[in-house]
Design a protein around this motif. Structure first.
Motif, PDB file in Angstrom:
ATOM      1  N   TYR A  27      -8.384-110.847 -31.074  1.00 49.14           N
ATOM      2  CA  TYR A  27      -8.085-112.058 -30.215  1.00 49.14           C
ATOM      3  C   TYR A  27      -6.446-111.993 -29.525  1.00 49.14           C
ATOM      4  O   TYR A  27      -6.513-112.482 -28.532  1.00 49.14           O
ATOM      5  N   LEU A  66      -7.398-110.005 -26.338  1.00 49.85           N
ATOM      6  CA  LEU A  66      -8.082-110.927 -25.572  1.00 49.85           C
ATOM      7  C   LEU A  66      -7.324-112.099 -24.808  1.00 49.85           C
ATOM      8  O   LEU A  66      -7.369-112.480 -23.490  1.00 49.85           O
ATOM      9  N   ASP A  67      -6.186-112.419 -25.710  1.00 53.74           N
ATOM     10  CA  ASP A  67      -5.461-113.703 -25.273  1.00 53.74           C
ATOM     11  C   ASP A  67      -4.504-112.986 -23.959  1.00 53.74           C
ATOM     12  O   ASP A  67      -4.248-113.644 -22.964  1.00 53.74           O
ATOM     13  N   SER A  72      -6.337-112.761 -20.679  1.00 53.23           N
ATOM     14  CA  SER A  72      -7.135-113.994 -20.599  1.00 53.23           C
ATOM     15  C   SER A  72      -7.225-114.573 -18.932  1.00 53.23           C
ATOM     16  O   SER A  72      -8.009-114.940 -18.537  1.00 53.23           O
ATOM     17  N   GLN A  73      -6.375-113.784 -18.238  1.00 57.42           N
ATOM     18  CA  GLN A  73      -6.352-114.223 -16.580  1.00 57.42           C
ATOM     19  C   GLN A  73      -7.251-113.066 -16.111  1.00 57.42           C
ATOM     20  O   GLN A  73      -7.692-113.539 -14.941  1.00 57.42           O
ATOM     21  N   GLU A  87     -13.308-113.576 -18.947  1.00 54.69           N
ATOM     22  CA  GLU A  87     -13.852-115.131 -19.022  1.00 54.69           C
ATOM     23  C   GLU A  87     -14.959-114.625 -19.907  1.00 54.69           C
ATOM     24  O   GLU A  87     -15.581-113.496 -19.795  1.00 54.69           O
ATOM     25  N   GLN A  88     -15.347-115.833 -20.803  1.00 56.08           N
ATOM     26  CA  GLN A  88     -16.537-115.477 -21.832  1.00 56.08           C
ATOM     27  C   GLN A  88     -17.663-116.036 -21.307  1.00 56.08           C
ATOM     28  O   GLN A  88     -17.560-117.336 -20.492  1.00 56.08           O
ATOM     29  N   TYR A 118     -18.040-111.143 -23.231  1.00 54.76           N
ATOM     30  CA  TYR A 118     -16.794-111.202 -22.293  1.00 54.76           C
ATOM     31  C   TYR A 118     -16.911-110.563 -21.104  1.00 54.76           C
ATOM     32  O   TYR A 118     -17.351-109.347 -21.038  1.00 54.76           O
TER      33      TYR A 118
END
Lengths: 141, 245
Positions: B7, B10-11, B14-15, B18-19, B25
């Motif tokens: 996570y 993934l954070d 983030s830009q 997308e999920q 993802y």
């Protein structure tokens, strides 16, 4: 006991960088061997200098070229990291030789069939050096 | 790898990701652009990896000092300025080639067999025109080689605009040769020798500039740029040799 891979061993010894060494030595040696008579280019240089003929220095170009190429070959043998440097130095050396050939060959055209060993070694050295440049550029570190 | 670590990564991305509705993802539009950009420019990124020893060598430092980087990798706002510089180089080369009575062939100059001082004006004009035609042929050959060997089709116009820059050393040589010719100094043996050495030096510099230009404009590795430059140079040498025979 693992079998000896002779092919790989031979390839390791026969490094492609030795091609440049062979080419540059051929260029240097060609200066002192007969070209279109029993005289070598070095003899011609001395003869032309004594008789004060202009542009006698051009007969030294294969020797200058060979020495510069030898320095470039030794550089890349010592460290493959310097391959761009080696190629550029080789280019300077071959620049001398190419100007010599353009200047010299047309004047001796009628005698080409009687060319001596020096002439052939010089041409062979020139071609080997071009192949050497390509091998260096293609090689991966 | 723990869920917390995943996570965290993934954070960080983030830009770029997308999920989807299926909880998987995917790359976002920006992520897609980033991926495409990296993929297309992988050679430029790799080519900038000059080894430290090589880059710090006196020879390459010297060549870089003589490389007008600003005019080769110019920005959009400098395009007009760059075009003027390129045009000046071409015009100077054209005039000087005509005055020196040289047939130009890529980076080689062949002296006219006739007496330069007794040539009619039209011959000088022909030499000048040959210089321009030679420039266009040289550009086309380099472009064709890039497309054939390395499939580099883009940036042709910018490459064309910066292409005359690679001829600036040859223009300097033509200027020096013209001064030596007009003053009669060229007839002195040692001056003639220096003139020959200068020609070799400026040819090498032009080849280096071509290589650097290919790196900047076409994204080719230095080694690949050198291969193209050398193939053309020694190809033209062979033709010059046969023509002189």
């Amino acid at each position: 006991m693992t079998p000896i891979n002779y092919k790989e061993k031979a390839l390791n010894i026969l490094d492609f960088r030795l091609v440049g060494l062979v080419g540059s030595i051929l260029l240097i040696v060609s200066e002192f061997l007969p070209w279109f008579s029993e005289f070598s280019l070095f003899d011609a240089y001395i003869l032309y200098t004594i008789t004060a003929v202009e542009e006698s220095f051009i007969f030294l170009f294969p020797l200058i070229s060979g020495i510069i190429c030898l320095i470039a070959s030794l550089l890349v043998i010592s460290n493959l990291e310097y391959k761009i440097n080696s190629v550029i130095i080789t280019l300077i050396g071959l620049g001398f030789l190419s100007l010599f050939l353009v200047d010299f060959i047309p004047g001796e055209l009628f005698y080409l069939s009687k060319a001596g060993i020096g002439f052939y070694l010089c041409i062979a050295g020139f071609m080997i050096m071009i192949i050497n440049i390509m091998l260096i550029l293609i090689a991966k570190e | 790898m723990s869920t917390g670590t995943i996570y965290h990564h993934l954070d960080s991305l983030s830009q770029l990701i997308e999920q989807g509705k299926n909880k998987k993802y995917y790359l976002s539009d920006l992520g897609m652009h980033a991926y495409t950009s990296l993929k297309e420019n992988i050679e430029i990124i790799e080519s900038s990896k000059f080894s430290k020893g090589e880059f710090n060598s006196p020879l390459l430092k010297f060549l870089f000092a003589l490389t007008p980087i600003k005019f080769i990798s110019f920005e959009e706002k400098d395009k007009r300025y760059n075009t003027i510089i390129s045009a000046v180089i071409l015009i100077m080369g054209t005039i000087l080639c005509g005055l020196n009575g040289f047939y130009s062939f890529l980076l080689f100059f062949i002296k006219t067999p006739e007496d330069i001082y007794r040539l009619p004006l039209i011959s000088h004009v022909v030499f000048s025109i040959i210089f321009i035609v030679n420039f266009l042929i040289y550009f086309l050959l380099v472009e064709i080689f890039c497309r054939l060997f390395y499939r580099k089709k883009g940036n042709t116009f910018d490459f064309f605009l910066s292409f005359p820059i690679i001829l600036y050393p040859m223009v300097i040589y033509l200027l020096i040769h013209f001064i030596l010719l007009s003053t009669g100094l060229i007839q002195i043996t040692y001056i003639n020798f220096i003139d020959t050495v200068l020609l070799i030096f400026f040819q090498i510099l032009s080849l280096w500039l071509l290589t650097y230009n290919l790196k900047v404009s076409k994204g080719l590795k230095i080694e690949r740029g050198l291969i193209i430059a050398l193939l053309l140079h020694y190809g033209s040498f062979t033709i010059v040799l046969f023509l002189s025979i």
